[in-house]
Design a protein around this motif. Sequence first.
Motif, PDB file in Angstrom:
ATOM      1  N   TYR A 159       0.815  -1.208   0.000  1.00 43.13           N
ATOM      2  CA  TYR A 159       0.000   0.000   0.000  1.00 43.13           C
ATOM      3  C   TYR A 159       0.848   1.257   0.000  1.00 43.13           C
ATOM      4  O   TYR A 159       1.987   1.277   0.463  1.00 43.13           O
ATOM      5  CB  TYR A 159      -0.974   0.009   1.187  1.00 43.13           C
ATOM      6  CG  TYR A 159      -0.330   0.181   2.543  1.00 43.13           C
ATOM      7  CD1 TYR A 159      -0.228   1.438   3.136  1.00 43.13           C
ATOM      8  CD2 TYR A 159       0.172  -0.915   3.240  1.00 43.13           C
ATOM      9  CE1 TYR A 159       0.364   1.595   4.390  1.00 43.13           C
ATOM     10  CE2 TYR A 159       0.748  -0.767   4.487  1.00 43.13           C
ATOM     11  CZ  TYR A 159       0.847   0.495   5.058  1.00 43.13           C
ATOM     12  OH  TYR A 159       1.432   0.642   6.285  1.00 43.13           O
ATOM     13  N   LEU A 160       0.256   2.287  -0.566  1.00 43.76           N
ATOM     14  CA  LEU A 160       0.810   3.628  -0.548  1.00 43.76           C
ATOM     15  C   LEU A 160      -0.201   4.501   0.181  1.00 43.76           C
ATOM     16  O   LEU A 160      -1.402   4.394  -0.074  1.00 43.76           O
ATOM     17  CB  LEU A 160       1.027   4.141  -1.972  1.00 43.76           C
ATOM     18  CG  LEU A 160       2.081   3.381  -2.780  1.00 43.76           C
ATOM     19  CD1 LEU A 160       1.945   3.674  -4.256  1.00 43.76           C
ATOM     20  CD2 LEU A 160       3.468   3.754  -2.286  1.00 43.76           C
TER      21      LEU A 160
ATOM     22  N   VAL B 179      -0.293   5.677  -7.744  1.00 46.36           N
ATOM     23  CA  VAL B 179      -0.459   4.232  -7.525  1.00 46.36           C
ATOM     24  C   VAL B 179      -0.417   3.440  -8.834  1.00 46.36           C
ATOM     25  O   VAL B 179       0.297   2.442  -8.927  1.00 46.36           O
ATOM     26  CB  VAL B 179      -1.769   3.943  -6.746  1.00 46.36           C
ATOM     27  CG1 VAL B 179      -1.906   2.446  -6.482  1.00 46.36           C
ATOM     28  CG2 VAL B 179      -1.793   4.728  -5.446  1.00 46.36           C
TER      29      VAL B 179
ATOM     30  N   TRP C 188       3.037   3.067 -10.182  1.00 42.94           N
ATOM     31  CA  TRP C 188       3.768   2.149  -9.313  1.00 42.94           C
ATOM     32  C   TRP C 188       3.365   0.702  -9.610  1.00 42.94           C
ATOM     33  O   TRP C 188       4.209  -0.183  -9.700  1.00 42.94           O
ATOM     34  CB  TRP C 188       3.518   2.503  -7.841  1.00 42.94           C
ATOM     35  CG  TRP C 188       4.258   1.631  -6.882  1.00 42.94           C
ATOM     36  CD1 TRP C 188       5.527   1.815  -6.420  1.00 42.94           C
ATOM     37  CD2 TRP C 188       3.793   0.412  -6.303  1.00 42.94           C
ATOM     38  NE1 TRP C 188       5.884   0.785  -5.575  1.00 42.94           N
ATOM     39  CE2 TRP C 188       4.822  -0.095  -5.491  1.00 42.94           C
ATOM     40  CE3 TRP C 188       2.612  -0.313  -6.394  1.00 42.94           C
ATOM     41  CZ2 TRP C 188       4.707  -1.277  -4.780  1.00 42.94           C
ATOM     42  CZ3 TRP C 188       2.492  -1.491  -5.676  1.00 42.94           C
ATOM     43  CH2 TRP C 188       3.535  -1.957  -4.885  1.00 42.94           C
TER      44      TRP C 188
ATOM     45  N   ASP D 177      -5.297   4.542   2.411  1.00 41.14           N
ATOM     46  CA  ASP D 177      -4.313   3.598   1.879  1.00 41.14           C
ATOM     47  C   ASP D 177      -4.811   3.022   0.570  1.00 41.14           C
ATOM     48  O   ASP D 177      -5.900   2.441   0.500  1.00 41.14           O
ATOM     49  CB  ASP D 177      -4.057   2.455   2.862  1.00 41.14           C
ATOM     50  CG  ASP D 177      -3.320   2.903   4.107  1.00 41.14           C
ATOM     51  OD1 ASP D 177      -2.707   3.991   4.079  1.00 41.14           O
ATOM     52  OD2 ASP D 177      -3.352   2.164   5.111  1.00 41.14           O
TER      53      ASP D 177
ATOM     54  N   GLN E  93       8.022   4.152  -1.277  1.00 39.88           N
ATOM     55  CA  GLN E  93       7.308   4.371  -0.021  1.00 39.88           C
ATOM     56  C   GLN E  93       6.257   3.302   0.250  1.00 39.88           C
ATOM     57  O   GLN E  93       5.537   3.389   1.239  1.00 39.88           O
ATOM     58  CB  GLN E  93       6.665   5.748  -0.032  1.00 39.88           C
ATOM     59  CG  GLN E  93       7.698   6.857  -0.041  1.00 39.88           C
ATOM     60  CD  GLN E  93       7.054   8.224   0.053  1.00 39.88           C
ATOM     61  OE1 GLN E  93       5.940   8.430  -0.390  1.00 39.88           O
ATOM     62  NE2 GLN E  93       7.778   9.159   0.636  1.00 39.88           N
ATOM     63  N   ALA E  94       6.167   2.304  -0.603  1.00 39.21           N
ATOM     64  CA  ALA E  94       5.170   1.244  -0.409  1.00 39.21           C
ATOM     65  C   ALA E  94       5.542   0.370   0.784  1.00 39.21           C
ATOM     66  O   ALA E  94       6.716   0.096   1.035  1.00 39.21           O
ATOM     67  CB  ALA E  94       5.047   0.386  -1.658  1.00 39.21           C
TER      68      ALA E  94
END
Length: 184
Positions: free
Chosen positions: A44-45, A63, A66, A96, A110-111
């Motif tokens: 999750y981000l 997202v 990514w 999230d 950053q995930a």
Amino acid sequence: PDQAHRKPGQAPAGQSGDHDGSFSLGEPIMDVRLIDLPATRVAYLRKIGPYGPAIGDFWRGVVRPWMLSHGLDNAECFGVGHDDPAITAPAKCRYDACVEVPEGFQPSGQALVTTLPGGRYAAATFNAPPARIADAWMTLCREWLPGSGLQCDERPLFERFRLADQDPASGRFVCELCVPVRAL
């Protein structure tokens, strides 16, 4: 037998669902199914800030790229809003954007990785413009749930969908609204 139906006349005028289970303003019933979901490992981000259009921008601008860079473009997705904006200042609301990942997946950037808990959920299909999703959540949680004989438990509520199932040209967002439930 595994359906939880709203009592006739409980939905306020102009809110609920239609015969195919999708949320639609102007219909008398929100069609809610009870489903059992397995625990799901997700990357999750996190976005901190107001809900609303910024969430769609976050999925499209952060997202989705990514996901594509990690070969997850067809993975099941979950949107988890952690805060009630009626209680939490919009600037502090946590969201999230979660993507199902296989065991052993190593996130980058950053995930982070976590597991969404499995169990029994009340699920309603949402198929409308994204601007209506807050109304759908309100109808499900504040209108349908109290008359269902069930209560929400401590697991997170989420939206479940696939990016591949979305059609940006239509202006609609299609997902399942999932509320973790247990008997009263």
